[in-house]
Design an enzyme around this catalytic site. Structure first.
Site, PDB file in Angstrom:
ATOM      1  N   LEU A  79      -8.046   2.904   3.769  1.00  0.00           N
ATOM      2  CA  LEU A  79      -8.449   4.295   3.827  1.00  0.00           C
ATOM      3  C   LEU A  79      -7.156   5.071   3.402  1.00  0.00           C
ATOM      4  CD1 LEU A  79      -9.870   3.796   7.226  1.00  0.00           C
ATOM      5  CD2 LEU A  79     -11.282   4.239   5.306  1.00  0.00           C
ATOM      6  N   CYS A 134       2.788  -0.018  -6.379  1.00  0.00           N
ATOM      7  CA  CYS A 134       1.737   0.443  -5.314  1.00  0.00           C
ATOM      8  C   CYS A 134       0.643   0.337  -5.857  1.00  0.00           C
ATOM      9  CB  CYS A 134       2.161   2.013  -5.051  1.00  0.00           C
ATOM     10  SG  CYS A 134       0.793   2.877  -4.121  1.00  0.00           S
ATOM     11  N   GLY A 135      -0.335   0.016  -5.100  1.00  0.00           N
ATOM     12  CA  GLY A 135      -2.002  -0.087  -5.266  1.00  0.00           C
ATOM     13  C   GLY A 135      -2.600   0.941  -6.066  1.00  0.00           C
ATOM     14  N   SER A 184       3.544  -0.548   6.776  1.00  0.00           N
ATOM     15  CA  SER A 184       3.421  -0.385   5.353  1.00  0.00           C
ATOM     16  C   SER A 184       4.712  -0.782   4.446  1.00  0.00           C
ATOM     17  CB  SER A 184       2.956   0.993   4.957  1.00  0.00           C
ATOM     18  OG  SER A 184       3.412   1.387   4.044  1.00  0.00           O
TER      19      SER A 184
END
Length: 538
Positions: free
Chosen positions: A425, A207-208, A98
């Protein structure tokens, strides 16, 4: 010694033919390349390098092909360090790296940061390399131990596939197209089997699950995907390219240059307002700042009647004296599908008999960005455009919403039925609030049935590390060594976690065997010889 011109020419055309044959493989049956084999080979050097990560890319492709075919899913989570990767691969078949975790815990400058992709571009490749080297080491260690034992005993020994393919976060590519290519090269060299890249603008990447996301035009992101594939082709690897779109929640876009974006750009419908930026500049010159400027912008926005062009036209049709308004609306929506704003304006003029006021420049921000209305249909529009250039596609979302995931999958598969999908997720979702536990347990399976063949929890490595660290530190402060025994060592032994004998886990036996090999079979300095404390665990 240099090749002669004839030898050089012959080698070039042999390589070109080899690349053409490679591209005929079923691996590439859905891949579009806007460049030629001749161009790729001309960008290669004379020395052919075989990258180990290519083995991993082939392995990953085979895995997602099988999962998509069987409507199941490979699922994993973000790995923090070598200890974690050795535990993950016992149970999971891929490893995720990540950018968020790397930004907070592993920047190559050692400066922590939120997920803004403002760390040096080698940060995530460095983390990939650390995990890849650990995978290779523990694979060697295990093989040596197994082969040191006779065949009849090996069935009782661990036989873990440590070489689970790594998929890593390439953020927005850290710059222009040459930066994307250099980043791709780094990932291939460091061991990545696949990378994902998102359609945000590099200087404003978030960040998403943060606000304020700015998209680049569809064409610009396609160029990034093409750059990844071109670099991988130059290096002769099957690297997987995953296209992420942040358009579901995006509110801004850098440019209106691509007609495919026009349907989602927002404009002002109030002709009596001056452009927002002109108003803000005048206010700043008048000495206003902070809350006063925000109040001016809020007031302008409330009066501007901001909406997409098609919504503005629909409102005009509803307010008109047309006999069959719904038929006019249906005809308009049907005719503008896939059209540019210029073409949509002409169609609206035919239906309404006049032009309507709608200005996408008036609401532009002080940075020059256009207002944008994202959503699932917007994400589908982008995914359909990205599909020929991407192995998997991922729509970042605000919630673990199965209905939305189904809408996205069906929208993409209506055009590209064989398109593989990925799903985050995310730990940013409140899973307890989102769904009951029985639905949590089946969520991955249900998504797999929709074509989401690779799924991942981005930050599970971070959160699990934080949880056990907090639990142990709290107990240790109160109970001393009892806390270590009860919370760590005894559960390690009960669950047969290999790190309980950490000297062996770290490769001490393997290194002893190396020493014996080079010293003729005897070493007085063996790390695991008489006196090693791990004998207590036998």
């Amino acid at each position: 010694m240099s090749l002669s011109v004839e030898q050089e020419e012959q080698k070039y055309w042999e390589e070109v033919e080899a690349v053409k044959q490679w591209w005929k493989d079923s691996r590439w049956r859905y891949t579009k390349r806007p460049f030629t084999a001749e161009q790729i080979v001309a960008k290669r050097g004379n020395l052919k390098i075989e990258y180990p990560s290519n083995v991993q890319s082939k392995k990953l492709w085979k895995l997602v092909e099988e999962k998509f075919k069987t409507k199941t899913a490979s699922f994993t989570y973000g790995c923090l360090d070598p200890t974690m990767v050795t535990q993950m691969v016992k149970y999971l078949d891929t490893v995720y790296v990540s950018g968020w975790q790397s930004s907070s815990t592993a920047s190559s400058t050692d400066e922590p940061s939120p997920d803004l992709a403002d760390y040096p571009m080698n940060t995530v490749p460095n983390k990939v390399n650390q995990l890849w080297m650990a995978q290779l080491f523990h694979d060697r260690k295990q093989r040596e131990e197994r082969l040191r034992n006779p065949k009849e005993k090996r069935a009782s020994l661990a036989n873990i596939d440590y070489l689970a393919p790594i998929i890593a976060d390439a953020d927005t590519g850290h710059g222009g197209l040459t930066a994307v290519m250099k980043l791709t090269k780094l990932f291939i060299e460091r061991g990545a089997a696949g990378i994902h890249i998102e359609d945000q603008a590099p200087g404003t990447k978030k960040c998403g699950h943060m606000a304020g996301k700015v998209l680049v035009p569809i064409s610009e992101h396609i160029n990034r995907l093409v750059a990844i594939r071109a670099q991988a082709d130059i290096m002769g690897t099957d690297l997987l390219a995953i296209a992420r779109t942040d358009s579901e929640a995006a509110t801004l876009i850098t440019s209106t240059i691509d007609p495919r974006d026009h349907a989602f750009v927002v404009g002002s419908t109030n002709p009596n307002l001056e452009p927002l930026n002109d108003l803000m500049i005048a206010a700043e010159r008048a000495g206003k700042n902070g809350a006063e400027l925000q109040a001016i912008e809020d007031s302008w926005t409330a009066k501007a009647g901001l909406k997409r062009f098609e919504d503005a036209v629909i409102d005009q049709i509803k307010a008109s004296s047309a006999a069959n308004k719904q038929a006019a609306i249906d005809a308009f929506l049907r005719e503008i599908k896939g059209k540019s704003n210029k073409e949509a304006r002409a169609i609206a003029r035919q239906i309404l008999g006049t032009d309507i006021f709608w200005d996408w420049d008036a609401p532009r921000t002080r940075e020059g960005y256009y207002r944008y209305q994202g959503g699932c249909q917007c994400a589908i529009n982008r995914a359909v455009a990205f599909a020929p250039f991407a192995d998997l596609i991922w729509m970042e979302s605000k919630l673990p919403d199965y209905a939305q995931a189904k809408e996205f999958a069906e929208g993409v598969h209506a055009v590209w039925p064989q398109q593989k999908l990925a799903y985050n997720l995310s730990p940013s979702f409140n899973w307890k609030a989102a769904m009951p536990r029985d639905e949590q347990e089946t969520y991955i399976r249900r998504l797999g049935e929709l074509g989401y063949c690779w799924q991942f929890i981005t930050l599970a490595g971070l959160h699990t590390t934080a949880l056990i660290s907090d639990q142990f530190a709290k107990a240790y402060a109160k109970q001393g060594m009892r806390a270590y025994g009860e919370l760590v060592q005894e559960p390690e032994m009960e669950n047969k976690v290999d790190v309980v004998t950490h000297q062996k886990w770290s490769g001490a036996n393997y290194v002893d065997e190396l020493l014996k090999m080079v010293t003729g079979g005897v070493s007085s300095t063996s790390a695991m010889g008489k006196g090693v404390t791990e004998d207590q665990f036998k």
